[in-house]
Design an enzyme around this catalytic site. Structure first.
Site, PDB file in Angstrom:
ATOM      1  N   HIS A 263      -3.496  -4.968   7.727  1.00  0.00           N
ATOM      2  CA  HIS A 263      -3.837  -3.726   8.287  1.00  0.00           C
ATOM      3  C   HIS A 263      -3.124  -3.689   9.701  1.00  0.00           C
ATOM      4  O   HIS A 263      -3.093  -4.721  10.398  1.00  0.00           O
ATOM      5  CB  HIS A 263      -5.462  -3.573   8.876  1.00  0.00           C
ATOM      6  CG  HIS A 263      -5.649  -2.056   9.098  1.00  0.00           C
ATOM      7  ND1 HIS A 263      -5.019  -1.472  10.187  1.00  0.00           N
ATOM      8  CD2 HIS A 263      -6.084  -1.159   8.493  1.00  0.00           C
ATOM      9  CE1 HIS A 263      -5.281  -0.020  10.095  1.00  0.00           C
ATOM     10  NE2 HIS A 263      -5.915   0.154   9.075  1.00  0.00           N
TER      11      HIS A 263
ATOM     12  N   HIS B  58       1.061   6.268   1.645  1.00  0.00           N
ATOM     13  CA  HIS B  58       1.711   7.158   2.538  1.00  0.00           C
ATOM     14  C   HIS B  58       2.650   7.986   1.486  1.00  0.00           C
ATOM     15  O   HIS B  58       3.096   9.077   2.017  1.00  0.00           O
ATOM     16  CB  HIS B  58       2.468   6.472   3.608  1.00  0.00           C
ATOM     17  CG  HIS B  58       1.635   5.823   4.797  1.00  0.00           C
ATOM     18  ND1 HIS B  58       0.702   6.850   5.353  1.00  0.00           N
ATOM     19  CD2 HIS B  58       1.842   4.816   5.469  1.00  0.00           C
ATOM     20  CE1 HIS B  58       0.164   6.310   6.136  1.00  0.00           C
ATOM     21  NE2 HIS B  58       0.666   4.930   6.192  1.00  0.00           N
TER      22      HIS B  58
ATOM     23  N   HIS C 215      -5.681   3.510  -1.759  1.00  0.00           N
ATOM     24  CA  HIS C 215      -7.114   3.962  -1.164  1.00  0.00           C
ATOM     25  C   HIS C 215      -7.536   5.239  -1.843  1.00  0.00           C
ATOM     26  O   HIS C 215      -6.961   6.326  -1.478  1.00  0.00           O
ATOM     27  CB  HIS C 215      -6.902   3.758   0.324  1.00  0.00           C
ATOM     28  CG  HIS C 215      -8.265   4.013   1.027  1.00  0.00           C
ATOM     29  ND1 HIS C 215      -8.553   4.000   2.172  1.00  0.00           N
ATOM     30  CD2 HIS C 215      -9.592   4.083   0.559  1.00  0.00           C
ATOM     31  CE1 HIS C 215      -9.909   3.971   2.764  1.00  0.00           C
ATOM     32  NE2 HIS C 215     -10.551   4.181   1.423  1.00  0.00           N
TER      33      HIS C 215
ATOM     34  N   THR D   6      -8.354   3.300   8.077  1.00  0.00           N
ATOM     35  CA  THR D   6      -9.436   2.332   8.121  1.00  0.00           C
ATOM     36  C   THR D   6      -9.737   1.701   9.465  1.00  0.00           C
ATOM     37  O   THR D   6      -8.486   1.022   9.664  1.00  0.00           O
ATOM     38  CB  THR D   6      -9.499   1.191   7.002  1.00  0.00           C
ATOM     39  OG1 THR D   6      -9.113   1.986   5.654  1.00  0.00           O
ATOM     40  CG2 THR D   6     -10.906   0.828   6.755  1.00  0.00           C
TER      41      THR D   6
ATOM     42  N   ARG E 297      -9.709   7.833  -1.349  1.00  0.00           N
ATOM     43  CA  ARG E 297     -10.799   8.312  -0.467  1.00  0.00           C
ATOM     44  C   ARG E 297     -11.644   9.408  -0.876  1.00  0.00           C
ATOM     45  O   ARG E 297     -11.190  10.145  -1.672  1.00  0.00           O
ATOM     46  CB  ARG E 297      -9.985   8.890   0.934  1.00  0.00           C
ATOM     47  CG  ARG E 297      -9.526   7.625   1.821  1.00  0.00           C
ATOM     48  CD  ARG E 297      -8.694   8.137   3.015  1.00  0.00           C
ATOM     49  NE  ARG E 297      -8.605   7.240   4.171  1.00  0.00           N
ATOM     50  CZ  ARG E 297      -9.472   7.159   5.047  1.00  0.00           C
ATOM     51  NH1 ARG E 297     -10.352   7.505   5.204  1.00  0.00           N
ATOM     52  NH2 ARG E 297      -9.089   5.836   5.807  1.00  0.00           N
TER      53      ARG E 297
ATOM     54  N   ASN F 156       0.637  -1.034  -0.071  1.00  0.00           N
ATOM     55  CA  ASN F 156      -0.043  -0.007   0.090  1.00  0.00           C
ATOM     56  C   ASN F 156       1.074   1.278   0.001  1.00  0.00           C
ATOM     57  O   ASN F 156       1.670   1.276   0.973  1.00  0.00           O
ATOM     58  CB  ASN F 156      -0.769   0.028   1.120  1.00  0.00           C
ATOM     59  CG  ASN F 156      -1.847   1.098   1.112  1.00  0.00           C
ATOM     60  OD1 ASN F 156      -1.494   2.401   1.021  1.00  0.00           O
ATOM     61  ND2 ASN F 156      -3.038   1.051   1.730  1.00  0.00           N
TER      62      ASN F 156
ATOM     63  N   ARG G  90      -7.471  12.405   0.429  1.00  0.00           N
ATOM     64  CA  ARG G  90      -6.268  13.158   1.301  1.00  0.00           C
ATOM     65  C   ARG G  90      -5.063  12.626   0.702  1.00  0.00           C
ATOM     66  O   ARG G  90      -3.935  13.237   0.946  1.00  0.00           O
ATOM     67  CB  ARG G  90      -6.767  12.923   2.732  1.00  0.00           C
ATOM     68  CG  ARG G  90      -6.417  11.367   3.141  1.00  0.00           C
ATOM     69  CD  ARG G  90      -6.335  11.103   4.474  1.00  0.00           C
ATOM     70  NE  ARG G  90      -7.945  11.338   5.133  1.00  0.00           N
ATOM     71  CZ  ARG G  90      -8.289  10.601   6.348  1.00  0.00           C
ATOM     72  NH1 ARG G  90      -7.540   9.927   6.757  1.00  0.00           N
ATOM     73  NH2 ARG G  90      -9.492  10.583   6.657  1.00  0.00           N
TER      74      ARG G  90
ATOM     75  N   ARG H 115       3.928  18.904  -0.078  1.00  0.00           N
ATOM     76  CA  ARG H 115       4.337  19.983  -0.797  1.00  0.00           C
ATOM     77  C   ARG H 115       3.557  20.301  -1.997  1.00  0.00           C
ATOM     78  O   ARG H 115       3.873  21.301  -2.784  1.00  0.00           O
ATOM     79  CB  ARG H 115       5.752  20.060  -1.007  1.00  0.00           C
ATOM     80  CG  ARG H 115       6.464  19.869   0.193  1.00  0.00           C
ATOM     81  CD  ARG H 115       6.660  21.594   0.511  1.00  0.00           C
ATOM     82  NE  ARG H 115       7.264  21.638   1.947  1.00  0.00           N
ATOM     83  CZ  ARG H 115       8.731  22.113   1.806  1.00  0.00           C
ATOM     84  NH1 ARG H 115       9.460  22.028   0.626  1.00  0.00           N
ATOM     85  NH2 ARG H 115       9.416  22.151   3.023  1.00  0.00           N
TER      86      ARG H 115
ATOM     87  N   GLU I 133     -10.788  -9.909   2.890  1.00  0.00           N
ATOM     88  CA  GLU I 133      -9.399  -9.443   3.147  1.00  0.00           C
ATOM     89  C   GLU I 133      -9.617  -9.169   4.874  1.00  0.00           C
ATOM     90  O   GLU I 133     -10.493  -8.292   5.225  1.00  0.00           O
ATOM     91  CB  GLU I 133      -8.845  -8.000   2.859  1.00  0.00           C
ATOM     92  CG  GLU I 133      -7.538  -7.594   3.624  1.00  0.00           C
ATOM     93  CD  GLU I 133      -6.774  -6.502   2.870  1.00  0.00           C
ATOM     94  OE1 GLU I 133      -6.863  -6.174   1.413  1.00  0.00           O
ATOM     95  OE2 GLU I 133      -6.408  -5.681   3.636  1.00  0.00           O
TER      96      GLU I 133
ATOM     97  N   GLU J 118      -8.526   0.209  -3.272  1.00  0.00           N
ATOM     98  CA  GLU J 118      -9.490   0.160  -1.868  1.00  0.00           C
ATOM     99  C   GLU J 118     -10.436   1.483  -2.087  1.00  0.00           C
ATOM    100  O   GLU J 118      -9.951   2.523  -2.538  1.00  0.00           O
ATOM    101  CB  GLU J 118      -8.787   0.472  -0.763  1.00  0.00           C
ATOM    102  CG  GLU J 118      -7.893  -0.656  -0.096  1.00  0.00           C
ATOM    103  CD  GLU J 118      -6.931  -0.225   1.068  1.00  0.00           C
ATOM    104  OE1 GLU J 118      -7.191   0.557   1.602  1.00  0.00           O
ATOM    105  OE2 GLU J 118      -6.154  -1.180   1.239  1.00  0.00           O
TER     106      GLU J 118
HETATM  107  N1  PXP Z   1      -5.856  -3.453   4.206  1.00  0.00           N
HETATM  108  C1  PXP Z   1      -6.798  -2.416   4.121  1.00  0.00           C
HETATM  109  C2  PXP Z   1      -8.082  -2.609   3.592  1.00  0.00           C
HETATM  110  C3  PXP Z   1      -6.298  -1.029   4.627  1.00  0.00           C
HETATM  111  O1  PXP Z   1      -7.302  -0.206   4.624  1.00  0.00           O
HETATM  112  C4  PXP Z   1      -5.020  -0.850   4.819  1.00  0.00           C
HETATM  113  C5  PXP Z   1      -4.572   0.598   5.460  1.00  0.00           C
HETATM  114  O2  PXP Z   1      -5.038   1.619   4.195  1.00  0.00           O
HETATM  115  C6  PXP Z   1      -4.096  -1.700   4.915  1.00  0.00           C
HETATM  116  C7  PXP Z   1      -4.502  -3.058   4.362  1.00  0.00           C
HETATM  117  C8  PXP Z   1      -2.746  -1.668   5.468  1.00  0.00           C
HETATM  118  O3  PXP Z   1      -2.393  -1.350   6.430  1.00  0.00           O
HETATM  119  P1  PXP Z   1      -1.186  -0.664   7.031  1.00  0.00           P
HETATM  120  O4  PXP Z   1      -0.825   0.566   6.450  1.00  0.00           O
HETATM  121  O5  PXP Z   1      -1.216  -0.565   8.522  1.00  0.00           O
HETATM  122  O6  PXP Z   1      -0.218  -1.767   6.616  1.00  0.00           O
END
Ligand code: PXP
Length: 236
Positions: A190, A9, A42, A100, A44, A6, A48, A17, A150, A69
């Site tokens: 997660h 970040h 994701h 989430t 959103r 994922n 964001r 910036r 998941e 996502e």
């Molecule tokens: N799976 C889902 C459905 C999520 O929403 C997230 C966080 O965006 C993750 C996995 C990954 O979680 P983490 O960033 O804590 O590894």
């Protein structure tokens, strides 16, 4: 076990910036080169981190799979049907949350989820439901037409190293076994870290783990020393 990375970040840092760095596409390609089996973002409602154009561009360049996502809204369904990512993971979304928080509520609104999933599956998209390892939710998920769930590993991750770890681990094991019996394929994610991820091997049904925060956090420290050295070299 497969790894979906994922990269939200990276987009958060880029957006801080307002420019293009760090480049999200480049990040995705580095993850693929390093062996990631899929890239997750994701999109959103408040955009964001990942933006609409990121999703479009990622779909064009990825050699593995794009896992989008998204919440169960008309807007997101339209985007998914237009972009056609290989996979969609349906998640609950709350504007105020930092990430989430809980799993998707499926059992109490089965018909709605079923209707939402149908056009996505018909378009050839693999659909996954992000749910807690809860019997009622797993049983409901199996009736929606989604091919995957998941399992939300947040509670396990928080309980890791505490007396509750075993309970949460057992819940995941039971949830995965039930889902498998009901014909669902099982991913998880997660809050997974380089430490707590080891126990995921105790769940034989797991196909893929989706991990974001801890990988990106480690990447910062793995790269920070070289980044400072390179800048020092330039200005000395
Ligand atoms: N799976 C889902 C459905 C999520 O929403 C997230 C966080 O965006 C993750 C996995 C990954 O979680 P983490 O960033 O804590 O590894």
């Amino acid at each position: 076990m497969l790894l979906g990375v994922n990269i939200d970040h990276i987009a958060t840092l880029r957006n801080a910036r307002g420019g293009l760095e760090p480049n999200l596409i480049q990040a995705a390609l580095i993850c693929e080169k390093a062996g990631a089996d899929g890239i997750t973002v994701h999109l959103r409602e408040d955009r964001r981190h990942t933006k609409d154009n990121d999703v479009i561009e990622l779909k064009k360049v990825l050699k593995t799979r794009l896992n989008l996502e998204m919440a169960l809204t008309d807007e997101m369904q339209k985007i998914a049907l237009a972009v056609k990512p290989e996979c969609v993971c349906l998640v609950p979304e709350n504007r105020q949350e930092v990430t989430t928080e809980g799993g998707l509520e499926v059992a109490s609104r089965l018909e709605f989820v079923k209707d939402f999933v149908k056009p996505l599956v018909e378009a050839g998209i693999v659909v996954s439901l992000f749910i807690d390892a809860d019997k009622e939710q797993v049983e409901a998920a199996a009736k929606t037409g989604a091919q995957f769930i998941e399992l939300h590993t947040g509670k396990y991750s928080e309980a890791w190293g505490t007396p509750e770890e075993e309970l949460e681990m057992n819940n995941l094991k039971k949830g995965a076994a039930l889902a498998h019996r009901l014909g669902l394929k099982v991913n998880a994610g997660h809050g997974l870290t380089y430490e707590n991820v080891r126990r995921m091997h105790e769940i034989p049904e797991l196909i893929e783990l989706n991990i974001g925060h801890n990988i990106i956090a480690r990447a910062v420290f793995d790269g920070l020393e070289k980044a400072v050295i390179d800048m020092k070299d330039l200005i000395k």
